[in-house]
Write an enzyme that holds these catalytic residues in place. Structure first.
Site, PDB file in Angstrom:
ATOM      1  N   ALA A  61       7.660  22.163 -40.713  1.00 34.61           N
ATOM      2  CA  ALA A  61       8.933  21.609 -41.201  1.00 34.61           C
ATOM      3  C   ALA A  61      10.074  22.623 -41.158  1.00 34.61           C
ATOM      4  CB  ALA A  61       8.759  21.082 -42.621  1.00 34.61           C
ATOM      5  N   HIS A 166      -8.112  21.975 -45.233  1.00 38.30           N
ATOM      6  CA  HIS A 166      -7.316  23.059 -45.805  1.00 38.30           C
ATOM      7  C   HIS A 166      -7.410  23.062 -47.325  1.00 38.30           C
ATOM      8  CE1 HIS A 166      -4.561  19.697 -46.537  1.00 38.30           C
ATOM      9  NE2 HIS A 166      -3.859  20.465 -47.326  1.00 38.30           N
ATOM     10  N   GLN A 168      -5.323  25.093 -50.968  1.00 32.97           N
ATOM     11  CA  GLN A 168      -4.091  25.746 -51.384  1.00 32.97           C
ATOM     12  C   GLN A 168      -4.414  26.875 -52.356  1.00 32.97           C
ATOM     13  OE1 GLN A 168      -0.568  23.297 -51.993  1.00 32.97           O
ATOM     14  NE2 GLN A 168      -1.793  21.460 -51.752  1.00 32.97           N
TER      15      GLN A 168
HETATM   16  O1  LIG Z   1       0.894  19.992 -52.285  1.00 39.43           O
HETATM   17  P1  LIG Z   1       0.469  18.634 -51.771  1.00 39.43           P
HETATM   18  O2  LIG Z   1      -0.922  18.657 -51.155  1.00 39.43           O
HETATM   19  O3  LIG Z   1       1.488  17.976 -50.904  1.00 39.43           O
HETATM   20  O4  LIG Z   1       0.385  17.726 -53.077  1.00 39.43           O
HETATM   21  C1  LIG Z   1      -0.780  17.374 -53.768  1.00 39.43           C
HETATM   22  O5  LIG Z   1      -1.286  18.449 -54.559  1.00 39.43           O
HETATM   23  C2  LIG Z   1      -0.417  18.938 -55.589  1.00 39.43           C
HETATM   24  C3  LIG Z   1      -1.144  20.008 -56.360  1.00 39.43           C
HETATM   25  O6  LIG Z   1      -2.336  19.529 -56.959  1.00 39.43           O
HETATM   26  C4  LIG Z   1       0.055  17.800 -56.503  1.00 39.43           C
HETATM   27  O7  LIG Z   1       1.048  18.287 -57.374  1.00 39.43           O
HETATM   28  C5  LIG Z   1       0.610  16.630 -55.707  1.00 39.43           C
HETATM   29  O8  LIG Z   1       0.904  15.558 -56.577  1.00 39.43           O
HETATM   30  C6  LIG Z   1      -0.420  16.197 -54.658  1.00 39.43           C
HETATM   31  O9  LIG Z   1       0.074  15.126 -53.887  1.00 39.43           O
END
Ligand SMILES: O=P(O)(O)O[C@H]1O[C@H](CO)[C@@H](O)[C@H](O)[C@H]1O
Ligand SMILES: O=P(O)(O)O[C@H]1O[C@H](CO)[C@@H](O)[C@H](O)[C@H]1O
Lengths: 343, 343
Positions: A61, A166, A168
């Site tokens: 993006a 993936h 985070q």
């Molecule tokens: O960061 P992403 O994958 O777009 O978002 C996802 O994970 C996040 C962290 O748990 C949440 O806050 C979001 O509501 C969810 O859609």
């Protein structure tokens, strides 16, 4: 009065990591279900999709181009919930309107260059690379940040917006609610009983064997006695380990193996790529590196939403949000099911 | 360093009712959404469906026949999570394997004989009858049970399996996690500041007007300063009221009115019958009726799941389950939106 049978009689169970209770009402599984049915998971995910911002060589993006990575790949989240430089809201004027500064970083970590694999389908050596990278990030970000949260949202049902494998990693300048609570509970247990809560728990479960889903020489995965989600599991090392970065080479290989086995069982249960949110909790870092964290034991939580089938999930709604979590079958019933249904 | 702007800069806000924090990262609303899209709500619900177990005159799962009711109708849940006579699991052998007896009753309450209405579409006098029945049930069940949880799951997205307008009332022999925590927080505030937390909060919000969604002479509905769900609201009386059964006739009429206005705003926001889970919290009952509950203030929580439109909800998943709740826009931004978009 009838004799107590956990499969027949509702009761409360204590969650010692959260100092709270869960209502177990096994007989609720018998009720008919006419409620919401989920969409089936995406059938065909192409190995490479020129429009997917997570694939090797593609543009994201913000205009950055991904390298042609062939193992794991880590980059900064393009829409981070935490940034390193947010200004301080300043002191509060009233105790009911309190805010404080939140600073941190949000990283995304691709597990593999292919979009059509998941951890259980990857080679063991490839999963070891993921674990090594987790450990590296905890060391790197944990050098200054008190908390580094590794988590994976898998499946659209769990709010995951990209099928590429993936996870985070969000690091913050504060200890979030859940680890703060877990820290308090583990510390209190240690002070009272002189040993780490989860080390003692793993020993007990390894002996009882009632709730063990998979085990190996170094690791144990159980449906915890206090599980709230139907197929929730807790993954624990047998040795006392504070953080993922403290795992030995052997323990990492064994972890790759047990993760693959656990996730394969999940996938086989309802014959679907099993959705879940998972994450690691270990001793806090940053300023906490100086302190005594002997009460901590590294562990991963797996929270899968499904209840009855690939299409019917458990809703944690009214009573759960306003009073306490309620489950519709016992953790012991769960344990026997994945074992029987899976290869 | 930049000047702090809550709409631009992430920060933490304190929830004084739960002694926990929420992460507000308003800039996250800008990210693209390619994730799960919900099914549109059921378009046509017939006023009477011969197969719906909640309709007047129909037969339920257990063979009982509903009366031809013409107002509210209360019956025992055919698949109760709590029953009055469950045996005691007995004393525990180990602190990590604790269980205790859970006893209670689960009732279902139909709001109206017609399946094709919701609270905001009902006449004010009909909503008053619902409130009167809630008060009656709290008095009746609260005579012995310490906690009576009134809650409504509305919409398939919130795990509701029947479109007929109804709520549930679960009474238990224990104080569940959420009210126990709220009791602790309200008590501590009262001890420190000499006035009920929520009474002071309502006064502050009524003055500030920044987060007020609807108000009347007796009631106030605000997006709380610490809201976690995007469109969460807190409904509060202005007078110090311990329980729903303590409301005067006038306060009940005013409540019916403000509920209709609040729920109409919700429905108008995305032009859909707005899904939510809601419930009432008031001072505990049963044995607690003897004690001093001056720290308590009656209130209702509304937790709606939607975020961006009728089809895109907020997922409380990985980071939220494992660390802390994160929201994508500020409570002040929310407040102005429903006001502008609704009739
Ligand atoms: O960061 P992403 O994958 O777009 O978002 C996802 O994970 C996040 C962290 O748990 C949440 O806050 C979001 O509501 C969810 O859609
Ligand atoms: O009792 P119902 O409406 O069938 O069930 C619904 O509400 C319950 C109480 O919040 C939840 O435990 C269930 O998961 C949900 O589907």
């Amino acid at each position: 009065e009838a004799t107590f049978d956990p499969k027949e009689h509702q009761h409360l169970r204590y969650n010692p990591l959260r100092d709270s209770w869960v209502l177990v009402s096994a007989h609720r599984m018998k009720r008919p279900w006419a409620g919401q049915v989920e969409k089936p998971a995406e059938e065909h995910v192409p190995r490479y999709d020129p429009c997917n911002p997570l694939c090797p060589g593609n543009t994201r993006a913000n205009g950055e181009v991904n390298p042609h990575y062939d193992s794991t790949f880590v980059f900064e989240n393009d829409f981070p919930a935490l940034q390193p430089d947010a200004p301080d809201p300043g002191p509060h004027q009233h105790p009911l309107f309190q805010s404080k500064a939140a600073r941190g970083v949000c990283k995304v970590m691709c597990f593999h260059p292919w979009s059509d694999v998941t951890l259980p389908l990857m080679k063991k050596e490839e999963v070891v690379k993921v674990i090594d990278k987790w450990a590296e990030l905890v060391e790197e970000l944990g050098a200054t940040y008190p908390w580094v949260q590794i988590f994976e949202n898998k499946g659209a049902m769990m709010g995951c917006s990209n099928p590429h494998p993936h996870c985070q990693v969000w690091a913050s300048n504060f200890l979030p609610n859940e680890p703060a609570l877990s820290d308090r509970c583990q510390r209190a247990y240690y002070q009272k009983h002189g040993e780490p809560l989860l080390l003692e728990y793993a020993k007990q479960e390894a002996e009882k064997k009632e709730r063990v889903v998979v085990e190996s020489s170094d690791w144990l995965a159980v449906v915890p006695y206090w599980a709230t989600w139907p197929y929730q599991t807790l993954l624990l090392p047998r040795r006392h380990v504070l953080r993922i970065s403290d795992l030995t080479k052997d323990e990492r290989e064994d972890l790759a193996d047990i993760m693959k086995r656990l996730l394969t069982k999940y996938d086989n249960l309802f014959e679907v790529s099993f959705p879940y949110s998972m994450g690691w909790h270990g001793a806090p870092t940053g300023p906490y590196l100086e302190g005594d964290n002997s009460h901590w034991q590294l562990h991963a939580h797996y929270y899968p939403p499904l209840l009855r089938s690939a299409l019917v999930k458990k809703f944690m709604v009214g009573y759960e949000m306003l009073a306490l979590e309620q489950r519709d079958l016992t953790p012991e019933q769960i344990k026997s099911e994945p074992t029987e249904n899976s290869a």
